[in-house]
Write an enzyme that holds these catalytic residues in place. Structure first.
Site, PDB file in Angstrom:
ATOM      1  N   ARG A 185     -17.852  -0.224   5.981  1.00  0.00           N
ATOM      2  CA  ARG A 185     -18.947  -0.895   5.257  1.00  0.00           C
ATOM      3  C   ARG A 185     -19.600  -1.964   6.135  1.00  0.00           C
ATOM      4  O   ARG A 185     -20.781  -2.273   5.985  1.00  0.00           O
ATOM      5  CB  ARG A 185     -18.391  -1.514   3.976  1.00  0.00           C
ATOM      6  CG  ARG A 185     -19.423  -2.055   3.020  1.00  0.00           C
ATOM      7  CD  ARG A 185     -18.790  -2.483   1.695  1.00  0.00           C
ATOM      8  NE  ARG A 185     -17.640  -3.364   1.858  1.00  0.00           N
ATOM      9  CZ  ARG A 185     -17.713  -4.671   2.124  1.00  0.00           C
ATOM     10  NH1 ARG A 185     -18.881  -5.250   2.258  1.00  0.00           N
ATOM     11  NH2 ARG A 185     -16.608  -5.397   2.247  1.00  0.00           N
ATOM     12  N   HIS A 230      -1.425  -5.492   2.266  1.00  0.00           N
ATOM     13  CA  HIS A 230      -2.618  -6.324   2.266  1.00  0.00           C
ATOM     14  C   HIS A 230      -2.267  -7.662   1.632  1.00  0.00           C
ATOM     15  O   HIS A 230      -1.616  -7.698   0.574  1.00  0.00           O
ATOM     16  CB  HIS A 230      -3.741  -5.658   1.456  1.00  0.00           C
ATOM     17  CG  HIS A 230      -4.705  -4.882   2.286  1.00  0.00           C
ATOM     18  ND1 HIS A 230      -4.939  -3.532   2.086  1.00  0.00           N
ATOM     19  CD2 HIS A 230      -5.510  -5.255   3.334  1.00  0.00           C
ATOM     20  CE1 HIS A 230      -5.844  -3.122   2.978  1.00  0.00           C
ATOM     21  NE2 HIS A 230      -6.196  -4.134   3.734  1.00  0.00           N
ATOM     22  N   GLU A 244       0.821  -1.209   0.000  1.00  0.00           N
ATOM     23  CA  GLU A 244       0.000   0.000   0.000  1.00  0.00           C
ATOM     24  C   GLU A 244       0.860   1.266   0.000  1.00  0.00           C
ATOM     25  O   GLU A 244       1.831   1.376   0.732  1.00  0.00           O
ATOM     26  CB  GLU A 244      -0.939   0.009   1.215  1.00  0.00           C
ATOM     27  CG  GLU A 244      -1.896  -1.174   1.267  1.00  0.00           C
ATOM     28  CD  GLU A 244      -2.940  -1.158   0.151  1.00  0.00           C
ATOM     29  OE1 GLU A 244      -3.037  -0.147  -0.574  1.00  0.00           O
ATOM     30  OE2 GLU A 244      -3.654  -2.163   0.022  1.00  0.00           O
ATOM     31  N   CYS A 303      -7.824  -1.539   8.551  1.00  0.00           N
ATOM     32  CA  CYS A 303      -6.451  -1.588   8.027  1.00  0.00           C
ATOM     33  C   CYS A 303      -5.946  -0.190   7.677  1.00  0.00           C
ATOM     34  O   CYS A 303      -4.834   0.193   8.044  1.00  0.00           O
ATOM     35  CB  CYS A 303      -6.382  -2.485   6.789  1.00  0.00           C
ATOM     36  SG  CYS A 303      -6.461  -4.235   7.203  1.00  0.00           S
TER      37      CYS A 303
HETATM   38  N1  PCA Z   1      -8.402  -6.542   6.928  1.00  0.00           N
HETATM   39  C1  PCA Z   1      -9.329  -5.471   7.181  1.00  0.00           C
HETATM   40  C2  PCA Z   1      -9.205  -5.194   8.655  1.00  0.00           C
HETATM   41  C3  PCA Z   1      -8.445  -6.321   9.235  1.00  0.00           C
HETATM   42  C4  PCA Z   1      -7.926  -7.063   8.089  1.00  0.00           C
HETATM   43  O1  PCA Z   1      -7.158  -8.038   8.152  1.00  0.00           O
HETATM   44  C5  PCA Z   1      -9.086  -4.236   6.303  1.00  0.00           C
HETATM   45  O2  PCA Z   1      -8.600  -4.386   5.165  1.00  0.00           O
HETATM   46  O3  PCA Z   1      -9.394  -3.121   6.724  1.00  0.00           O
END
Ligand code: PCA
Length: 212
Positions: A90, A165, A80, A143
């Site tokens: 959401r 991610h 990211e 996140c």
């Molecule tokens: N993914 C979520 C929150 C925790 C996770 O592992 C996100 O992308 O916000």
């Protein structure tokens, strides 16, 4: 002594597992130093996750903060690039909170750029045969909140921070929306990201842009 803080998340949204938390545990178990690696699995709650991250940063004064989480609709490791100062949930978090259009850090800037070398990280992960790309949105859920908080804290303390991610792990049954990766490959990708972050202080001058 150089210190790295590497975090993942617990399961959320009714899912039984979260590959990010498990992969962080695998990296911790085989870390050989010489740098100090601190790992943690954060709660998927807006308040709890940011508070725990801030606590860990105060306690360990890491030089590098790399937070990670699951993006179940993606098939690649997403490095990211941008954290936005916005919570717009959401779905409810694991404490039932569902903030809409609330800032991550009141009075903070609209966004922060990651201060880890996102292009070099994506390149090094891909060079190991694990699909990876730079991403320009970490979403608006927990996140992104942790990513923004990490960059805010890092900026105050002269540290560097980023967020990755990860897709679903094949061991967890994969994903209906995207291809999945082996948990071992997700862990290897995170370890590469940490090593590249320690080694590279100036990112590659190559494009990672998108048209949409
Ligand atoms: N993914 C979520 C929150 C925790 C996770 O592992 C996100 O992308 O916000």
């Amino acid at each position: 002594m150089t210190t790295i803080l590497l975090t993942g998340f617990e399961p959320f949204g009714g899912d039984p597992a979260n590959p990010s938390g498990e992969a962080v545990g695998i990296v911790a178990a085989r870390w050989s130093g010489p740098e100090t690696l601190i790992t943690a699995v954060l709660p998927v709650t807006f308040d709890g996750a940011a508070a725990r991250l801030t606590e860990l940063v105060a306690e360990h004064s890491p030089d590098v903060i790399l937070a990670t989480g699951l993006a179940g609709d993606r098939g690649t490791i997403s490095v990211e690039r941008i954290a936005v100062n916005l919570l717009d949930a959401r779905i409810p978090d694991n404490a039932g909170a569902q903030p809409v259009d609330v800032p991550s850090v009141a009075g903070g800037p609209a966004a922060y750029f990651a201060t880890l070398p996102v292009k070099a990280i994506a390149r090094d992960i891909a060079a190991a045969g694990i699909p990876s790309a730079v991403s320009h949105s970490a979403g608006t859920f927990v996140c992104n909140h942790v990513f923004f908080t990490a960059l805010h804290e890092a900026g105050v303390r002269g540290a560097r921070a980023g967020f990755i991610h990860v897709p679903w792990a094949a061991e967890h049954g994969g994903s209906a929306d995207a291809s999945s990766l082996l948990l071992a490959d997700i862990a290897s990708a995170l370890e590469i990201a940490v090593r590249t972050s320690l080694r590279v202080h100036e990112d590659l001058a190559v494009t990672a842009g998108t048209l949409s």
